[in-house]
Design a protein around this motif. Structure first.
Motif, PDB file in Angstrom:
ATOM      1  N   LEU A   2     -41.231  51.759 -18.411  1.00 52.66           N
ATOM      2  CA  LEU A   2     -39.831  51.718 -18.149  1.00 52.66           C
ATOM      3  C   LEU A   2     -39.346  50.687 -18.956  1.00 52.66           C
ATOM      4  CD1 LEU A   2     -39.696  51.851 -14.120  1.00 52.66           C
ATOM      5  CD2 LEU A   2     -38.571  53.550 -15.759  1.00 52.66           C
ATOM      6  N   ARG A   3     -37.997  50.701 -19.364  1.00 53.18           N
ATOM      7  CA  ARG A   3     -37.414  49.384 -20.093  1.00 53.18           C
ATOM      8  C   ARG A   3     -36.420  49.018 -19.030  1.00 53.18           C
ATOM      9  NH1 ARG A   3     -33.652  49.568 -25.600  1.00 53.18           N
ATOM     10  NH2 ARG A   3     -34.529  47.660 -26.487  1.00 53.18           N
ATOM     11  N   LEU A   4     -36.369  47.501 -18.886  1.00 47.49           N
ATOM     12  CA  LEU A   4     -35.154  47.211 -18.223  1.00 47.49           C
ATOM     13  C   LEU A   4     -34.361  46.334 -19.162  1.00 47.49           C
ATOM     14  CD1 LEU A   4     -36.871  45.311 -15.134  1.00 47.49           C
ATOM     15  CD2 LEU A   4     -36.180  47.745 -15.404  1.00 47.49           C
ATOM     16  N   SER A   5     -32.886  46.335 -18.880  1.00 44.60           N
ATOM     17  CA  SER A   5     -31.857  45.553 -19.633  1.00 44.60           C
ATOM     18  C   SER A   5     -31.122  44.540 -18.704  1.00 44.60           C
ATOM     19  CB  SER A   5     -31.160  46.816 -20.417  1.00 44.60           C
ATOM     20  OG  SER A   5     -31.751  47.443 -21.239  1.00 44.60           O
ATOM     21  N   CYS A   6     -30.651  43.647 -19.253  1.00 41.04           N
ATOM     22  CA  CYS A   6     -29.699  42.728 -18.770  1.00 41.04           C
ATOM     23  C   CYS A   6     -28.662  42.284 -19.423  1.00 41.04           C
ATOM     24  CB  CYS A   6     -30.676  41.537 -17.952  1.00 41.04           C
ATOM     25  SG  CYS A   6     -29.731  40.353 -17.431  1.00 41.04           S
ATOM     26  N   ALA A   7     -27.603  42.784 -18.920  1.00 40.50           N
ATOM     27  CA  ALA A   7     -26.265  42.114 -19.834  1.00 40.50           C
ATOM     28  C   ALA A   7     -25.719  40.925 -19.351  1.00 40.50           C
ATOM     29  CB  ALA A   7     -25.213  43.305 -19.669  1.00 40.50           C
ATOM     30  N   ALA A   8     -25.639  40.047 -20.241  1.00 41.63           N
ATOM     31  CA  ALA A   8     -25.267  38.621 -19.549  1.00 41.63           C
ATOM     32  C   ALA A   8     -23.818  38.211 -20.162  1.00 41.63           C
ATOM     33  CB  ALA A   8     -26.423  37.547 -20.241  1.00 41.63           C
ATOM     34  N   SER A   9     -23.303  37.420 -19.309  1.00 40.48           N
ATOM     35  CA  SER A   9     -22.089  36.683 -19.866  1.00 40.48           C
ATOM     36  C   SER A   9     -21.902  35.384 -19.449  1.00 40.48           C
ATOM     37  CB  SER A   9     -20.703  37.682 -19.683  1.00 40.48           C
ATOM     38  OG  SER A   9     -20.707  37.908 -18.245  1.00 40.48           O
ATOM     39  N   GLY A  10     -20.918  34.628 -19.928  1.00 37.58           N
ATOM     40  CA  GLY A  10     -20.887  33.307 -19.301  1.00 37.58           C
ATOM     41  C   GLY A  10     -21.307  32.207 -20.269  1.00 37.58           C
ATOM     42  N   TYR A  11     -21.297  30.925 -19.948  1.00 37.40           N
ATOM     43  CA  TYR A  11     -21.630  29.655 -20.832  1.00 37.40           C
ATOM     44  C   TYR A  11     -22.924  29.657 -21.508  1.00 37.40           C
ATOM     45  CZ  TYR A  11     -21.605  24.520 -21.602  1.00 37.40           C
ATOM     46  OH  TYR A  11     -21.822  23.361 -22.332  1.00 37.40           O
ATOM     47  N   THR A  12     -22.894  29.796 -22.749  1.00 35.94           N
ATOM     48  CA  THR A  12     -23.939  30.139 -23.621  1.00 35.94           C
ATOM     49  C   THR A  12     -25.049  28.871 -23.508  1.00 35.94           C
ATOM     50  OG1 THR A  12     -22.611  31.153 -25.375  1.00 35.94           O
ATOM     51  CG2 THR A  12     -24.793  30.425 -25.825  1.00 35.94           C
ATOM     52  N   ALA A  13     -24.810  27.694 -23.241  1.00 37.77           N
ATOM     53  CA  ALA A  13     -25.876  26.699 -23.068  1.00 37.77           C
ATOM     54  C   ALA A  13     -26.571  27.029 -21.586  1.00 37.77           C
ATOM     55  CB  ALA A  13     -25.213  25.277 -23.045  1.00 37.77           C
ATOM     56  N   SER A  24     -30.082  46.686 -15.463  1.00 34.11           N
ATOM     57  CA  SER A  24     -29.866  48.235 -15.576  1.00 34.11           C
ATOM     58  C   SER A  24     -31.438  48.722 -15.864  1.00 34.11           C
ATOM     59  CB  SER A  24     -29.072  48.758 -16.283  1.00 34.11           C
ATOM     60  OG  SER A  24     -28.975  48.479 -17.716  1.00 34.11           O
ATOM     61  N   GLY A  25     -31.730  49.868 -15.575  1.00 32.31           N
ATOM     62  CA  GLY A  25     -32.998  50.559 -16.261  1.00 32.31           C
ATOM     63  C   GLY A  25     -34.305  50.664 -15.214  1.00 32.31           C
ATOM     64  N   GLY A  26     -33.862  50.423 -14.137  1.00 33.48           N
ATOM     65  CA  GLY A  26     -34.978  50.412 -13.029  1.00 33.48           C
ATOM     66  C   GLY A  26     -35.092  51.834 -12.740  1.00 33.48           C
ATOM     67  N   ALA A  51     -41.595  46.477  -7.415  1.00 29.14           N
ATOM     68  CA  ALA A  51     -40.861  45.231  -6.940  1.00 29.14           C
ATOM     69  C   ALA A  51     -39.451  45.394  -7.270  1.00 29.14           C
ATOM     70  CB  ALA A  51     -41.578  43.907  -7.527  1.00 29.14           C
ATOM     71  N   MET A  52     -38.660  44.519  -6.662  1.00 30.39           N
ATOM     72  CA  MET A  52     -37.225  44.485  -7.186  1.00 30.39           C
ATOM     73  C   MET A  52     -37.363  43.243  -8.523  1.00 30.39           C
ATOM     74  SD  MET A  52     -33.967  45.392  -6.682  1.00 30.39           S
ATOM     75  CE  MET A  52     -33.739  45.663  -4.929  1.00 30.39           C
ATOM     76  N   TYR A  53     -36.687  43.842  -9.336  1.00 31.29           N
ATOM     77  CA  TYR A  53     -36.779  42.945 -10.629  1.00 31.29           C
ATOM     78  C   TYR A  53     -35.381  42.271 -11.096  1.00 31.29           C
ATOM     79  CZ  TYR A  53     -41.348  44.399 -12.166  1.00 31.29           C
ATOM     80  OH  TYR A  53     -42.696  44.776 -11.965  1.00 31.29           O
ATOM     81  N   TYR A  54     -35.547  40.942 -11.067  1.00 35.93           N
ATOM     82  CA  TYR A  54     -34.174  39.938 -11.286  1.00 35.93           C
ATOM     83  C   TYR A  54     -33.873  39.566 -12.840  1.00 35.93           C
ATOM     84  CZ  TYR A  54     -34.075  40.484  -6.339  1.00 35.93           C
ATOM     85  OH  TYR A  54     -34.078  40.919  -5.090  1.00 35.93           O
TER      86      TYR A  54
END
Length: 123
Positions: free
Chosen positions: A18-29, A7-9, A91-94
């Motif tokens: 600008l400040r982009l954020s990314c919410a992560a979930s799933g296997y920590t390793a 989010s944040g684009g 650009a598109m930021y991933y």
């Protein structure tokens, strides 16, 4: 399995931030390394910034001194603060994640999971 939601684009004038954020979930390793990549129309995807789980960072030369990557492990969130934006940053930021290694900086090849992307346009 790892899920990443950016989010944040948006659109900004040259010199802006600008400040982009990314919410992560799933296997920590599988999220030792987290980072940002970007892809402009007609160009290959390129690494922008990476950070491992103990805070070691790496940056593309084109963004050093302007972009800052950070992560909040307690909130499972990754950030990219982008200052002094230039039209060539359009650009598109991933958001990306990968196993990596806490003892070294992340390498672009460490990343195996990707978000859907958020558009950044600088005019």
């Amino acid at each position: 399995h790892v899920q990443l939601v950016e989010s944040g684009g948006g659109s900004v004038q040259a010199g802006g931030s600008l400040r982009l954020s990314c919410a992560a979930s799933g296997y920590t390793a599988s999220r030792v390394c987290m980072g940002w990549f970007r892809q402009a129309p007609g160009k290959e995807r390129e690494g922008v910034a990476g950070i491992n789980n103990v805070g070691r960072t790496t940056y593309a030369d084109s963004v050093k001194g302007r972009f800052t990557i950070s992560r909040d492990n307690a909130k499972n969130t990754l950030y990219l603060q982008m200052d002094d934006l230039k039209p060539e940053d359009t650009a598109m930021y991933y958001c990306a994640a990968g196993a990596g290694n806490w003892a070294r900086a992340c390498q672009w090849g460490d990343f195996a999971y990707w978000g859907q992307g958020t558009q950044v346009t600088v005019s």
